[in-house]
Design an enzyme around this catalytic site. Structure first.
Site, PDB file in Angstrom:
ATOM      1  N   GLU A   1       3.450  -4.808  12.528  1.00 56.28           N
ATOM      2  CA  GLU A   1       2.511  -3.690  12.341  1.00 56.28           C
ATOM      3  C   GLU A   1       1.395  -4.210  11.450  1.00 56.28           C
ATOM      4  O   GLU A   1       1.611  -4.448  10.256  1.00 56.28           O
ATOM      5  CB  GLU A   1       3.211  -2.521  11.639  1.00 56.28           C
ATOM      6  CG  GLU A   1       4.391  -1.929  12.388  1.00 56.28           C
ATOM      7  CD  GLU A   1       3.982  -1.175  13.632  1.00 56.28           C
ATOM      8  OE1 GLU A   1       2.801  -0.832  13.774  1.00 56.28           O
ATOM      9  OE2 GLU A   1       4.861  -0.955  14.481  1.00 56.28           O
TER      10      GLU A   1
ATOM     11  N   CYS B   1      -3.361   1.394   6.603  1.00 53.38           N
ATOM     12  CA  CYS B   1      -3.855   0.722   7.806  1.00 53.38           C
ATOM     13  C   CYS B   1      -4.475   1.706   8.793  1.00 53.38           C
ATOM     14  O   CYS B   1      -5.194   1.316   9.702  1.00 53.38           O
ATOM     15  CB  CYS B   1      -2.742  -0.080   8.467  1.00 53.38           C
ATOM     16  SG  CYS B   1      -1.390   0.959   9.025  1.00 53.38           S
TER      17      CYS B   1
ATOM     18  N   GLU C   1       7.271   1.175  16.629  1.00 48.55           N
ATOM     19  CA  GLU C   1       8.433   1.698  15.912  1.00 48.55           C
ATOM     20  C   GLU C   1       8.428   3.212  16.029  1.00 48.55           C
ATOM     21  O   GLU C   1       7.382   3.816  16.267  1.00 48.55           O
ATOM     22  CB  GLU C   1       8.422   1.204  14.454  1.00 48.55           C
ATOM     23  CG  GLU C   1       8.595  -0.324  14.405  1.00 48.55           C
ATOM     24  CD  GLU C   1       8.672  -0.967  13.015  1.00 48.55           C
ATOM     25  OE1 GLU C   1       8.477  -0.272  12.012  1.00 48.55           O
ATOM     26  OE2 GLU C   1       8.931  -2.184  12.961  1.00 48.55           O
TER      27      GLU C   1
ATOM     28  N   ASN D   1       0.802  -1.222   0.000  1.00 49.92           N
ATOM     29  CA  ASN D   1       0.000   0.000   0.000  1.00 49.92           C
ATOM     30  C   ASN D   1       0.837   1.274   0.000  1.00 49.92           C
ATOM     31  O   ASN D   1       0.480   2.256  -0.646  1.00 49.92           O
ATOM     32  CB  ASN D   1      -0.989  -0.014   1.179  1.00 49.92           C
ATOM     33  CG  ASN D   1      -0.307  -0.224   2.495  1.00 49.92           C
ATOM     34  OD1 ASN D   1       0.760  -0.829   2.583  1.00 49.92           O
ATOM     35  ND2 ASN D   1      -0.899   0.290   3.557  1.00 49.92           N
TER      36      ASN D   1
HETATM   37  N1  LIG Z   1      -0.382  -2.516   7.178  1.00 50.55           N
HETATM   38  C1  LIG Z   1      -1.512  -3.071   6.968  1.00 50.55           C
HETATM   39  O1  LIG Z   1      -2.342  -2.956   7.782  1.00 50.55           O
HETATM   40  C2  LIG Z   1      -1.766  -3.856   5.764  1.00 50.55           C
HETATM   41  C3  LIG Z   1      -2.830  -4.695   5.766  1.00 50.55           C
HETATM   42  N2  LIG Z   1      -3.081  -5.444   4.697  1.00 50.55           N
HETATM   43  C4  LIG Z   1      -4.246  -6.309   4.811  1.00 50.55           C
HETATM   44  O2  LIG Z   1      -3.915  -7.568   4.331  1.00 50.55           O
HETATM   45  C5  LIG Z   1      -4.787  -7.947   3.297  1.00 50.55           C
HETATM   46  C6  LIG Z   1      -4.043  -8.818   2.346  1.00 50.55           C
HETATM   47  O3  LIG Z   1      -2.971  -8.121   1.742  1.00 50.55           O
HETATM   48  P1  LIG Z   1      -1.645  -8.890   1.401  1.00 50.55           P
HETATM   49  O4  LIG Z   1      -0.788  -8.194   0.462  1.00 50.55           O
HETATM   50  O5  LIG Z   1      -2.032 -10.268   1.000  1.00 50.55           O
HETATM   51  O6  LIG Z   1      -0.920  -8.834   2.828  1.00 50.55           O
HETATM   52  P2  LIG Z   1       0.160  -9.814   3.352  1.00 50.55           P
HETATM   53  O7  LIG Z   1       0.224  -9.713   4.808  1.00 50.55           O
HETATM   54  O8  LIG Z   1      -0.039 -11.139   2.757  1.00 50.55           O
HETATM   55  O9  LIG Z   1       1.495  -9.228   2.692  1.00 50.55           O
HETATM   56  C7  LIG Z   1       2.396  -8.343   3.308  1.00 50.55           C
HETATM   57  C8  LIG Z   1       3.815  -8.785   3.003  1.00 50.55           C
HETATM   58  O10 LIG Z   1       4.043 -10.059   3.592  1.00 50.55           O
HETATM   59  C9  LIG Z   1       4.528 -10.967   2.624  1.00 50.55           C
HETATM   60  N3  LIG Z   1       4.077 -12.309   2.989  1.00 50.55           N
HETATM   61  C10 LIG Z   1       2.896 -12.899   2.670  1.00 50.55           C
HETATM   62  N4  LIG Z   1       2.854 -14.148   3.172  1.00 50.55           N
HETATM   63  C11 LIG Z   1       4.016 -14.353   3.820  1.00 50.55           C
HETATM   64  C12 LIG Z   1       4.554 -15.444   4.543  1.00 50.55           C
HETATM   65  N5  LIG Z   1       3.890 -16.583   4.683  1.00 50.55           N
HETATM   66  N6  LIG Z   1       5.775 -15.324   5.092  1.00 50.55           N
HETATM   67  C13 LIG Z   1       6.465 -14.171   4.959  1.00 50.55           C
HETATM   68  N7  LIG Z   1       6.015 -13.107   4.266  1.00 50.55           N
HETATM   69  C14 LIG Z   1       4.796 -13.185   3.715  1.00 50.55           C
HETATM   70  C15 LIG Z   1       3.965 -10.444   1.324  1.00 50.55           C
HETATM   71  O11 LIG Z   1       4.665 -10.969   0.223  1.00 50.55           O
HETATM   72  C16 LIG Z   1       4.133  -8.957   1.519  1.00 50.55           C
HETATM   73  O12 LIG Z   1       5.459  -8.579   1.271  1.00 50.55           O
HETATM   74  C17 LIG Z   1      -5.280  -6.632   2.743  1.00 50.55           C
HETATM   75  O13 LIG Z   1      -6.491  -6.750   2.110  1.00 50.55           O
HETATM   76  C18 LIG Z   1      -5.382  -5.806   3.976  1.00 50.55           C
HETATM   77  O14 LIG Z   1      -6.589  -6.063   4.634  1.00 50.55           O
HETATM   78  C19 LIG Z   1      -2.309  -5.410   3.588  1.00 50.55           C
HETATM   79  C20 LIG Z   1      -1.240  -4.569   3.510  1.00 50.55           C
HETATM   80  C21 LIG Z   1      -0.894  -3.698   4.606  1.00 50.55           C
HETATM   81  N1  LIG Z   2       1.829   0.853   8.380  1.00 47.04           N
HETATM   82  C1  LIG Z   2       1.061   1.610   7.588  1.00 47.04           C
HETATM   83  C2  LIG Z   2       1.145   2.968   7.615  1.00 47.04           C
HETATM   84  C3  LIG Z   2       2.124   3.700   8.355  1.00 47.04           C
HETATM   85  C4  LIG Z   2       2.191   5.013   8.271  1.00 47.04           C
HETATM   86  C5  LIG Z   2       3.214   5.793   8.927  1.00 47.04           C
HETATM   87  O1  LIG Z   2       4.157   5.265   9.516  1.00 47.04           O
HETATM   88  O2  LIG Z   2       3.131   7.004   8.828  1.00 47.04           O
HETATM   89  C6  LIG Z   2       0.162   0.903   6.660  1.00 47.04           C
HETATM   90  O3  LIG Z   2      -0.699   1.523   6.047  1.00 47.04           O
HETATM   91  O4  LIG Z   2       0.334  -0.299   6.495  1.00 47.04           O
END
Ligand SMILES: NC(=O)C1=CN([C@@H]2O[C@H](COP(=O)(O)OP(=O)(O)OC[C@H]3O[C@@H](n4cnc5c(N)ncnc54)[C@H](O)[C@@H]3O)[C@@H](O)[C@H]2O)C=CC1
Ligand SMILES: N/C(=C\C=C\C(=O)O)C(=O)O
Length: 487
Positions: free
Chosen positions: A253, A287, A468, A155
């Protein structure tokens, strides 16, 4: 670098060298739905090579003074800043976000991450206490932990990756970073600047590919003692399982289901545009985005009317359009997932006041297959609905009324997440009271997403483990030792 069919083809960056991979993944342009780039599909072999490079670089890098490391970070910040426009264009194309957001938020923040940690690393002190009656002096020393695994989501690609790389290397660790396979381009572009900035080979290694293949190889590697991860809760659970046998240090996070609590004395002229932004910025893919809006009943109708009007004005356009407020969602699968929540809301009897299925999206012919959707406002939705409980991570927000302060605190806290909240009121006492009672790692009152990088960032409950920020990142990326001297 041009590859198959003239498409961009990325390479891993290991030990200061770009290295091709034996297999590649397709990466899509979210605004057209077309493949435009190939990303290495790395696995165990590439992780082994990266661990070897990071291990070899560790003694030299960790023994440099903080001042020397700080200078390298400053140079890298300058080089990124010189490439700001090129990086912003690339981030916008790869992620689907608007060029304006990439120019004003993502890339400037990536630059700031390096500048900030280049400075903060110079100002840490250690602790010392005395026990005169026993003739003892106690003090602490800190040392970098070793090889850090840094895993980031799609994102805010360069923004979040550099939020991890900068404090890790400032503290003297060497790193292996794995950006999301969906958004790898700007990390690869940054690698082209590392040598010029003076980052020695092996200090920053980047392996591209999927979570299950390269991510798991990295987090389960016995020579990688710490992991900083930003992403989803299920992936965090998997990382915890894989790292448990090695007792690794973890910073996680994760997601949010962030409430906005709007009292009747709120300044709506400020609250409404900010809450539109907090709901829909970056397509709602942050997030910290608001996804549950609680409005005091006496102003509910007025708020709803003005909020929906403002949401309708939030312009969805192609990412390169500088006047667009919102671009394309990250992927077809994600768009479908976000849309499925609107469908469920309808089936539950909720009302969709604007956006998906209500208003018409106008896109140029070339972008008809892109992953766009309109900002969507749901109301008449129960607190128990999945739309009010689960992280949707798209341009969808729910608006519901409340009557009293006690009630809204209880309802706002009634989810498994606890990342960020906003409180809107002109009553200072109430603002403090409510902020204190919300189960949330971050509370913004009468504003949203004003970041102070010195202070702890992170969530409670299922929103994460650890914090962090200047001091917190330093503590995470170093190991502390207490020494007692009897004199
Ligand atoms: N910071 C946040 O809150 C975020 C939340 N999301 C949430 O997660 C949902 C799914 O998005 P994804 O991209 O599939 O998130 P994800 O958690 O699968 O991916 C995040 C990172 O983790 C890696 N990853 C995935 N599976 C892994 C594993 N088994 N071991 C180590 N690394 C791994 C991915 O390749 C990517 O680099 C989104 O719809 C959203 O709801 C997604 C991105 C950021
Ligand atoms: N971790 C995320 C946002 C962080 C923002 C910031 O450090 O200012 C996210 O959207 O996953």
């Amino acid at each position: 670098m041009a590859g198959r069919g003239g498409l961009l083809m990325l390479e891993n960056f290991i030990g200061g060298k770009f290295l091709p991979c034996s297999s590649y993944l397709d990466s899509y342009d979210p605004s057209t739905g077309e493949v435009y780039c190939h990303v290495p599909n790395s696995g165990k072999e590439e992780v082994e090579a990266a661990v070897e490079a990071a291990r070899a670089a560790f003694p030299g890098w960790s023994s440099r003074s903080p001042q020397e490391r700080s200078q390298v970070l400053q140079r890298l910040a300058d080089l990124l800043e010189q490439s700001l426009e090129e990086l912003a264009q690339a981030e916008s194309k790869d992620q689907g976000k608007t060029i304006t957001l990439a120019r004003t938020m993502d890339i400037p923040r990536a630059v700031h991450n390096f500048r900030f940690f280049a400075s903060s690393i110079l100002h840490h002190t250690s602790e010392c206490t005395q026990m005169d009656h026993l003739g003892c002096l106690h003090y602490t020393v800190r040392a970098p932990v070793g090889i850090a695994a840094l895993i980031s989501p799609w994102n805010l690609p360069l923004y979040l990756l550099t939020w991890k790389i900068a404090p890790a290397i400032a503290a003297g660790n060497t790193v292996i970073a794995k950006p999301s396979e969906l958004t790898s381009v700007t990390a690869w572009m940054m690698c082209r600047l590392l040598e010029k900035a003076g980052v020695p080979p092996g200090v920053v290694n980047i392996v591209f590919g999927t979570g299950p293949r390269v991510g798991e190889a990295l987090v389960s590697h016995p020579e990688v003692p710490l992991i900083s991860f930003t992403g989803s809760q299920p992936t965090a659970e998997r990382i915890m399982q894989l790292s448990a046998p090695h007792c690794k240090k973890l910073s996680l996070e994760l997601g949010g289901k962030n409430p906005a609590v709007i009292f009747e004395d709120a300044n709506l002229a400020e609250c409404i545009p900010t809450t539109v932004r907090s709901s829909f910025a970056n397509q709602g893919e942050i997030c910290l985005c608001t996804s549950r809006i609680f409005v005091q009943r006496s102003i509910y109708s007025e708020f709803l009317k003005r909020f929906v009007e403002a949401a309708r004005m939030w312009k969805v356009g192609i990412p390169s359009d500088p006047s667009a407020d919102m671009g394309a969602l990250i992927s077809k699968a994600h768009l479908e997932k976000v849309r499925s929540y609107i469908k469920k809301a309808r089936m539950e009897g909720a009302q969709i006041l604007c956006g998906e299925g209500v208003d018409k999206l106008n896109l140029p012919p070339r972008n008809q297959a892109g992953y766009f959707m309109l900002p969507t406002v749901i109301t008449d939705v129960k607190d128990e609905s999945c739309c009010m409980k689960e992280e949707i991570f798209g341009p969808v927000t729910c608006v519901v009324p409340f009557d009293s302060e006690e009630e809204v605190i209880q309802r706002a806290n009634n989810v498994k997440y606890g990342l960020a909240a906003t409180v809107w009121s002109g009553n200072v006492g109430r603002v403090h009271r409510v902020a204190k009672k919300l189960q949330s790692g971050l509370v913004w009152t009468n504003c949203w997403l004003i970041r102070e990088l010195n202070l702890p960032f992170g969530g409670m409950k299922s929103s994460g483990v650890g914090r962090e920020g200047a001091k917190d990142s330093y503590e995470f990326f170093t190991e502390v030792k207490t020494i007692t001297v009897k004199h």
